[in-house]
Every structure is written in C-alpha cells, then in structure tokens.
Design a protein around this motif. Sequence first.
Motif, PDB file in Angstrom:
ATOM      1  N   GLY A   1       0.751  -1.115  -0.043  1.00  0.00           N
ATOM      2  CA  GLY A   1      -0.058  -0.005   0.188  1.00  0.00           C
ATOM      3  C   GLY A   1       0.750   1.287   0.017  1.00  0.00           C
ATOM      4  N   GLY A   2       2.049   1.194   0.779  1.00  0.00           N
ATOM      5  CA  GLY A   2       2.816   2.519   0.814  1.00  0.00           C
ATOM      6  C   GLY A   2       3.661   2.647  -0.496  1.00  0.00           C
ATOM      7  N   ILE A   3       3.606   1.714  -1.568  1.00  0.00           N
ATOM      8  CA  ILE A   3       4.428   2.014  -2.731  1.00  0.00           C
ATOM      9  C   ILE A   3       3.292   2.204  -3.780  1.00  0.00           C
ATOM     10  CG2 ILE A   3       5.435   0.917  -4.616  1.00  0.00           C
ATOM     11  CD1 ILE A   3       7.313   1.785  -2.400  1.00  0.00           C
ATOM     12  N   LEU A   4       1.931   1.471  -3.691  1.00  0.00           N
ATOM     13  CA  LEU A   4       1.116   1.644  -4.774  1.00  0.00           C
ATOM     14  C   LEU A   4       0.204   2.929  -4.592  1.00  0.00           C
ATOM     15  CD1 LEU A   4      -0.039  -2.051  -4.880  1.00  0.00           C
ATOM     16  CD2 LEU A   4       1.013  -0.709  -6.930  1.00  0.00           C
ATOM     17  N   GLY A   5       0.330   3.476  -3.300  1.00  0.00           N
ATOM     18  CA  GLY A   5      -0.266   4.850  -3.114  1.00  0.00           C
ATOM     19  C   GLY A   5       0.525   6.208  -3.656  1.00  0.00           C
ATOM     20  N   ARG A   6       1.593   5.749  -4.067  1.00  0.00           N
ATOM     21  CA  ARG A   6       2.464   6.882  -4.487  1.00  0.00           C
ATOM     22  C   ARG A   6       2.096   7.257  -6.001  1.00  0.00           C
ATOM     23  NH1 ARG A   6       8.827   5.032  -3.581  1.00  0.00           N
ATOM     24  NH2 ARG A   6       8.609   5.062  -5.902  1.00  0.00           N
ATOM     25  N   PRO A   7       1.893   8.582  -6.626  1.00  0.00           N
ATOM     26  CA  PRO A   7       1.627   8.917  -7.684  1.00  0.00           C
ATOM     27  C   PRO A   7       2.658   8.368  -8.699  1.00  0.00           C
ATOM     28  CG  PRO A   7       2.600  10.856  -6.771  1.00  0.00           C
ATOM     29  CD  PRO A   7       2.562   9.643  -5.520  1.00  0.00           C
ATOM     30  N   ASP A   8       3.832   7.949  -8.517  1.00  0.00           N
ATOM     31  CA  ASP A   8       4.824   7.436  -9.498  1.00  0.00           C
ATOM     32  C   ASP A   8       4.739   5.944  -9.584  1.00  0.00           C
ATOM     33  OD1 ASP A   8       5.961   7.168  -6.975  1.00  0.00           O
ATOM     34  OD2 ASP A   8       7.940   8.237  -7.574  1.00  0.00           O
ATOM     35  N   THR A   9       3.891   5.331  -9.236  1.00  0.00           N
ATOM     36  CA  THR A   9       3.681   3.899  -9.196  1.00  0.00           C
ATOM     37  C   THR A   9       2.609   3.348 -10.098  1.00  0.00           C
ATOM     38  OG1 THR A   9       4.715   3.596  -7.049  1.00  0.00           O
ATOM     39  CG2 THR A   9       3.465   1.771  -7.948  1.00  0.00           C
ATOM     40  N   TRP A  10       2.618   2.420 -10.788  1.00  0.00           N
ATOM     41  CA  TRP A  10       1.725   2.000 -11.797  1.00  0.00           C
ATOM     42  C   TRP A  10       1.128   0.425 -11.314  1.00  0.00           C
ATOM     43  CZ3 TRP A  10      -0.807   5.527 -14.834  1.00  0.00           C
ATOM     44  CH2 TRP A  10      -1.984   5.034 -15.493  1.00  0.00           C
ATOM     45  N   LEU A  11       0.260   0.068 -11.403  1.00  0.00           N
ATOM     46  CA  LEU A  11      -0.208  -1.591 -11.062  1.00  0.00           C
ATOM     47  C   LEU A  11      -0.643  -2.254 -12.620  1.00  0.00           C
ATOM     48  CD1 LEU A  11      -0.840  -4.114  -9.467  1.00  0.00           C
ATOM     49  CD2 LEU A  11      -3.093  -3.024  -9.121  1.00  0.00           C
ATOM     50  N   LEU A  12       0.009  -3.246 -12.719  1.00  0.00           N
ATOM     51  CA  LEU A  12      -0.290  -4.134 -13.711  1.00  0.00           C
ATOM     52  C   LEU A  12      -1.072  -5.381 -13.264  1.00  0.00           C
ATOM     53  CD1 LEU A  12       2.532  -3.733 -16.478  1.00  0.00           C
ATOM     54  CD2 LEU A  12       0.683  -2.434 -16.448  1.00  0.00           C
ATOM     55  N   ALA A  13      -2.360  -5.749 -13.791  1.00  0.00           N
ATOM     56  CA  ALA A  13      -2.897  -6.944 -13.188  1.00  0.00           C
ATOM     57  C   ALA A  13      -3.334  -7.865 -14.378  1.00  0.00           C
ATOM     58  CB  ALA A  13      -4.048  -6.776 -12.169  1.00  0.00           C
ATOM     59  N   GLU A  14      -3.427  -9.033 -14.010  1.00  0.00           N
ATOM     60  CA  GLU A  14      -3.893  -9.904 -15.290  1.00  0.00           C
ATOM     61  C   GLU A  14      -5.347 -10.389 -15.151  1.00  0.00           C
ATOM     62  OE1 GLU A  14      -1.239 -13.297 -15.461  1.00  0.00           O
ATOM     63  OE2 GLU A  14       0.441 -12.017 -16.279  1.00  0.00           O
ATOM     64  N   ASN A  15      -6.101  -9.811 -14.198  1.00  0.00           N
ATOM     65  CA  ASN A  15      -7.563 -10.054 -14.007  1.00  0.00           C
ATOM     66  C   ASN A  15      -8.147  -9.061 -13.045  1.00  0.00           C
ATOM     67  OD1 ASN A  15      -8.330 -11.436 -11.349  1.00  0.00           O
ATOM     68  ND2 ASN A  15      -6.800 -12.755 -12.168  1.00  0.00           N
ATOM     69  N   PRO A  16      -9.407  -8.463 -13.101  1.00  0.00           N
ATOM     70  CA  PRO A  16     -10.009  -7.595 -12.429  1.00  0.00           C
ATOM     71  C   PRO A  16      -9.994  -7.789 -10.955  1.00  0.00           C
ATOM     72  CG  PRO A  16     -11.744  -8.326 -13.975  1.00  0.00           C
ATOM     73  CD  PRO A  16     -10.358  -8.765 -14.344  1.00  0.00           C
ATOM     74  N   ASP A  17     -10.477  -9.180 -10.692  1.00  0.00           N
ATOM     75  CA  ASP A  17     -10.646  -9.650  -9.458  1.00  0.00           C
ATOM     76  C   ASP A  17      -9.271  -9.528  -8.318  1.00  0.00           C
ATOM     77  OD1 ASP A  17     -13.195 -10.459  -9.880  1.00  0.00           O
ATOM     78  OD2 ASP A  17     -12.613 -12.806 -10.391  1.00  0.00           O
TER      79      ASP A  17
END
Length: 397
Positions: free
Chosen positions: A157-173
């Motif tokens: 959460g600490g990293i993904l909450g940053r504005p310079d981080t992006w998440l790639l996922a392979e399914n919406p769940d």
Amino acid sequence: MAIGDDLNLMQRHRNDQHSGKILLLISEDWFALSHFKPLIATLREFANEVVIATRSSGRFDELEALGARVVPFDFRRSSLSPLRQAGTVRSLAQLIAQEQPDVVHVVAMQPMVLSALALRMAPRCRVVMHLTGLGFLGISEGMAARVIRPAAFAALGGILGRPDTWLLAENPDDRAYLTNNGIKIGTRSTVLGGAGIDIEAYPALPPPTSTVASTAFVGRIIRSKGLETLAEAARILRHDGTKITLKLYGKIDHDNPDAISEAQVAQWQREGLLVWHGHVSDVRDVWADTDICVLPAITREGMPRAVLEAAACSRPLIVTDVPGCRHFVRNAVEGYVVPAGDAQALATALARLVREPNLRVEMGKAARERVLSGFTLEHVQEGIRSAYSALLAQHNA
C-alpha cells in the motif's frame, strides 16, 4: 488516447531519457523466458538499457540474447522466514541503489512485497508492480502466511499509493482484492490479458484422431492447481466406465511450499489415474495430441498461460470458478466452469466433452475467438505501452 498518440508519446519520452534504465525484477530466469519475452521487448522500447535481476537455472544467455543485461539475484521463493527475507530486502535495496534505474518493474507477488520494502531504503524512482496472481502469500491460510500478510499489504500500500507507481494486473478480481484490503490504487492501473499469446505461433489445430479422448493439465505440480481434485475426478470417471486418457505436463516446483511430491504423483500413476510426462519443451505438441484442456485450480489464478495456449490451439477448456479462470472462460461457451474442489462436477464436465466430439470442436473454436478478443501478444503489449506512457506523462507533467 489513440494508439498512434500513445506511440508518439512513448517516443518523446525515449528521446528525453537517453540514459534511461529499467530494472526488471523477476524470480526465475525460466519464468521470464516462458512468460515475459514480449514484456522485455516492450520495455526495450522505453529504455536504453533493460537490466533483469533473477535467479539462474542456467539460461542467462537466452535472456541476454533478448537484448537485456542480466544480474543474478535470489528471491528465496521457498522461504517465508522473516530473518532470511530481511537479508533479501537489504540485498535488493543495495541492487536498486547500485543500478540507479529510472523505473523498477517487479513481477509477481513475493518480489513485489520484497521490493516494496527495499524501495523504502533505495533512491526514489518510478515503479511498476506487475501482479500475476496472489501467490502463496496471498492465498495460503497457513499460520506463516496469515502472520506475514498484514505487513506485506501495508508495504504494498505504501508503494502503490505513490503517484509515480503503476499497477499491472492480469484479471480485475486481483486488482479488486488489493483495493478491498485497503490498498489505494486509483486510476493508476491496467488489466492485461495475461502475458499475451502470439496467435501465429499458436495456430488453430485440427482435433486429434485417437479413438479415446484425452485431457491434459499443463503447469506446475502444486496443490493449488487442484490436482488432488483431478485425481479424484479420474477415480469417478473410471468407476462410471468413462474411457479417458488423463495427462499431466509440468515440473515438481520444489521451491514452492505448496508443491506436490513426486511420490504422490507416482501413486496416482500406479493407480492408473493419469500419466505424468514431466516438463514439455513445446506445448503445441501437447495440444496437437490432446482433446481437452483442464485447470481445476482451487485458489486464485492470474491469467493462466496454459489455458490461453490451449484456447489459441482451439481446445475446449474446463476450469474452476476462481479469479483468472472465470475471467477468460464463459460457462458452456469456451468450455465449462465448475466449482473449485468439486470432483464430481469436474468429472461430469469431462464426461460430457468425452461423449460429444462435435461439442469439443464448437467450444474449441469459441476458445480461439476468445483469445483474439483481447488476449493476444499485440493486445498485451499495447496495454503495457499505454501504462508506461501514462506513468511517464504523469511523472513529467
């Protein structure tokens, strides 16, 4: 934004960063080669240098042939020991500080958690977290995983909450799972169609000509894939008099705490339930000689590549109602979706496809069309380009 605009933006960012470097963190060299060659090719469009940090199984030369520099790094997948993993985090922070990348791209749950901790101690850079499923840490109900999980999610959460981080996922769940556990992602995420299938390399194949229908599982020999349920379904089919050949292809994943032992697989073979063929170098040979693909996973998947490969080859699919599998297979269209852990339901679905060869052909055609609708190599590379363009544009705005 149109695709052409995305590509123009990408080119501008490449021109702006002549010394740009992307550090790709991935647990195993064989995993990078089996799933992420398209990713590596796409990353090279955005950086003058791509560095891959991974553990060696003797295939570094194949990664280097893709145009990357490779450095050895062991993520210690087999260990949940906090003491050992603390050492891994320190080593990872040192590696990031030494390489000084513009972007750190991290693949899979365990490396994501360790990197999230390491990035607290390393110089700040842009980050792409590439979720390929929740892994043992996310799905296990064992004591060790339950103790570690809250701290792991806090670090993510600490990293993904940053504005310079992006998440790639392979399914919406899987993306929803993170947000439901308090991780704020916002709009900085992209759902990809798995790792992407080269549709020309995996052509539609004619049905096999054997008089006895065959089913194959392709993947790691671990409990979460539902192989114990599959063995029980084979017992039911034998009891009911249904003739079927059941084949397993894949290695025992000794570094995974969830591994099934060779002794257990050997016992299934002695019972006459299945035949284990071990690792296969070209999965197209499997589907040329197999009627049905089965993945009876009992826990979450990312977007299983084995299912996409079988679908591209026009094979009908039997999967379970878990994230990843149910995102691709629509019940009674590309195959059947059955409850996880339900051996009787699995046996019933297998028996129906064994009895109805025309239905196998119909569902196999639908499965290939499903791949073409958003799960090809081109679709996935387009998604990665779009994510990087948005991340770079947001950071430089």
